[in-house]
Design a protein around this motif. Sequence first.
Motif, PDB file in Angstrom:
ATOM      1  N   THR A 191       0.841  -1.194   0.000  1.00 23.87           N
ATOM      2  CA  THR A 191       0.000   0.000   0.000  1.00 23.87           C
ATOM      3  C   THR A 191       0.876   1.244   0.000  1.00 23.87           C
ATOM      4  OG1 THR A 191      -1.625  -1.187   1.346  1.00 23.87           O
ATOM      5  CG2 THR A 191      -1.904   1.200   1.146  1.00 23.87           C
ATOM      6  N   LYS A 231       1.161   5.307   0.319  1.00 26.30           N
ATOM      7  CA  LYS A 231       0.351   6.309   1.011  1.00 26.30           C
ATOM      8  C   LYS A 231       0.992   7.687   0.894  1.00 26.30           C
ATOM      9  CE  LYS A 231       2.302   4.873   5.501  1.00 26.30           C
ATOM     10  NZ  LYS A 231       1.983   4.325   6.847  1.00 26.30           N
ATOM     11  N   LEU A 270      -3.971   9.625   1.706  1.00 28.57           N
ATOM     12  CA  LEU A 270      -4.495   8.835   0.593  1.00 28.57           C
ATOM     13  C   LEU A 270      -3.717   7.529   0.534  1.00 28.57           C
ATOM     14  CD1 LEU A 270      -6.161   8.462  -2.025  1.00 28.57           C
ATOM     15  CD2 LEU A 270      -4.283   9.615  -3.253  1.00 28.57           C
ATOM     16  N   LYS A 271      -4.436   6.391   0.555  1.00 26.74           N
ATOM     17  CA  LYS A 271      -3.811   5.072   0.452  1.00 26.74           C
ATOM     18  C   LYS A 271      -4.230   4.421  -0.862  1.00 26.74           C
ATOM     19  CE  LYS A 271      -3.319   4.112   5.395  1.00 26.74           C
ATOM     20  NZ  LYS A 271      -3.557   3.115   6.488  1.00 26.74           N
ATOM     21  N   LEU A 272      -3.253   3.837  -1.556  1.00 27.33           N
ATOM     22  CA  LEU A 272      -3.486   3.180  -2.836  1.00 27.33           C
ATOM     23  C   LEU A 272      -2.868   1.796  -2.805  1.00 27.33           C
ATOM     24  CD1 LEU A 272      -2.474   6.187  -5.137  1.00 27.33           C
ATOM     25  CD2 LEU A 272      -4.799   5.454  -4.605  1.00 27.33           C
ATOM     26  N   SER A 278      -8.609  -4.111  -2.795  1.00 26.57           N
ATOM     27  CA  SER A 278      -7.652  -3.338  -3.577  1.00 26.57           C
ATOM     28  C   SER A 278      -8.351  -2.115  -4.125  1.00 26.57           C
ATOM     29  CB  SER A 278      -7.080  -4.165  -4.731  1.00 26.57           C
ATOM     30  OG  SER A 278      -6.328  -5.249  -4.253  1.00 26.57           O
ATOM     31  N   GLY A 281      -8.371   2.541  -3.735  1.00 24.91           N
ATOM     32  CA  GLY A 281      -7.855   3.766  -3.133  1.00 24.91           C
ATOM     33  C   GLY A 281      -8.807   4.283  -2.082  1.00 24.91           C
ATOM     34  N   GLY A 303     -13.520   6.822  -1.331  1.00 23.41           N
ATOM     35  CA  GLY A 303     -12.672   5.820  -1.952  1.00 23.41           C
ATOM     36  C   GLY A 303     -13.368   5.023  -3.021  1.00 23.41           C
TER      37      GLY A 303
END
Length: 421
Positions: A123, A125, A133-135, A158, A160, A175
């Motif tokens: 992840t 971030k 923001l986490k992707l 999975s 964002g 998200g």
Amino acid sequence: MIRNRHPLPALACLLGSACSFSGAAQADFFADSKASLEARNMYLSRDFRQSGAAQAKAEEWAQGFTARLESGFTEGTVGFGLDAIGQLGIKLDSSRDRRGTGLLPYGASSLEPVDDYSELGLTAKIRLSKSVLKLGTLQPSLPVAAYNDVRLLSSTYSGGLLTSREIDGLTLNAGRLEKINLRDSSSNDEMNYGGVQSAHLDLFGGSYALNPNLTLSYYYAQMDNLYRQHFAGLTHTTALAEGVSLKTDLRFFDTGEDGEHRYRSSARVDGGRIDNRFFNGMLTLGLGAHKFGAGYQNLSGDGDFAYPGLDPYSVNLVTVNVFTKAGTDAWQARYDYDFAALGIPGLSFMSRYVNGKHIETARVSGGKEWERDTDLVYTFQNGTFKGLNVRLRNATFRSSGGLTSDIDENRVIVGYTLPLF
């Protein structure tokens, strides 16, 4: 989520990276990093014989390991970081005629449980002020999307997810979730509900603490071409006297269709239409070491309650059943006790009973279900085994009219989490 057929190298790589970070704590990225290794040993037995099911019993024993690494953020106005999760499940005892507990995946044709399975999730971030923001690999715990962590390994999504806390007391989330990896799987699958796949689930909302005792929540979610959903919630805790408290937890969903698809529901209403209102809530009275809970739900309209994954945000999400079939009204009685009051810190007891009725499916009208659960948990407080957690869980589930198989279930769960740094 990265699938790996050889789990030990993947897990060792993650742990090795974590250890190398710990020796280079020169910036916030390193100094604020933390890592842990959780070991979970689980035995689960489900007996279906009393209902004459085709499979008389599901019984498996397995060992799980979960390594987590959470970095800090790089210095500067915009900070960057990286999180990782590595999971490994190992079969200790199972067979093709005792499969299906949710601990281990099994072959579609051979029906043989695998010897081991693993996964590695990364992840990225980004932090700006008090927003992150986490992707990549996500484990949200939100009313409209939550991950599952009640078997050997936890599930993941999975996509964002943006979380903002710019205003004191206010938490906002927005998200898109595009894939889901279930608890007994190593693959990322399409988002889906009722057997129909969806490209993604979008969500937006948040919670606001008016004061330390009162929080209001609102969320909107849309599973593309399947359903749209509004959620409103309230939690409130008040002290009634010394050692006496009352907690109120109220939840309401309004769910309707999105697009032209019809999901493959068991509901005996309008060919699988999604159009319902779902209210559920819980009152919990705390009296010293005792807690007395009373819960109620009403699911009205057409179709089963829709949600991603395995965990609906409901007070009646219990050990075996979720009580979300179309038309289900249900009530719950619960009791908790903390043995610290008797000089045994770390030992706790829980028992609950849920009764559901008015259930509508394609085969049953006015069906009934009930479940009784009992947990006994002990966490070692000191000595060699400090932090070791042992949980004994028993559940009994019954239904009428052939809704589903009756179940007698026992679980033994031993867990320990080792902080690495």
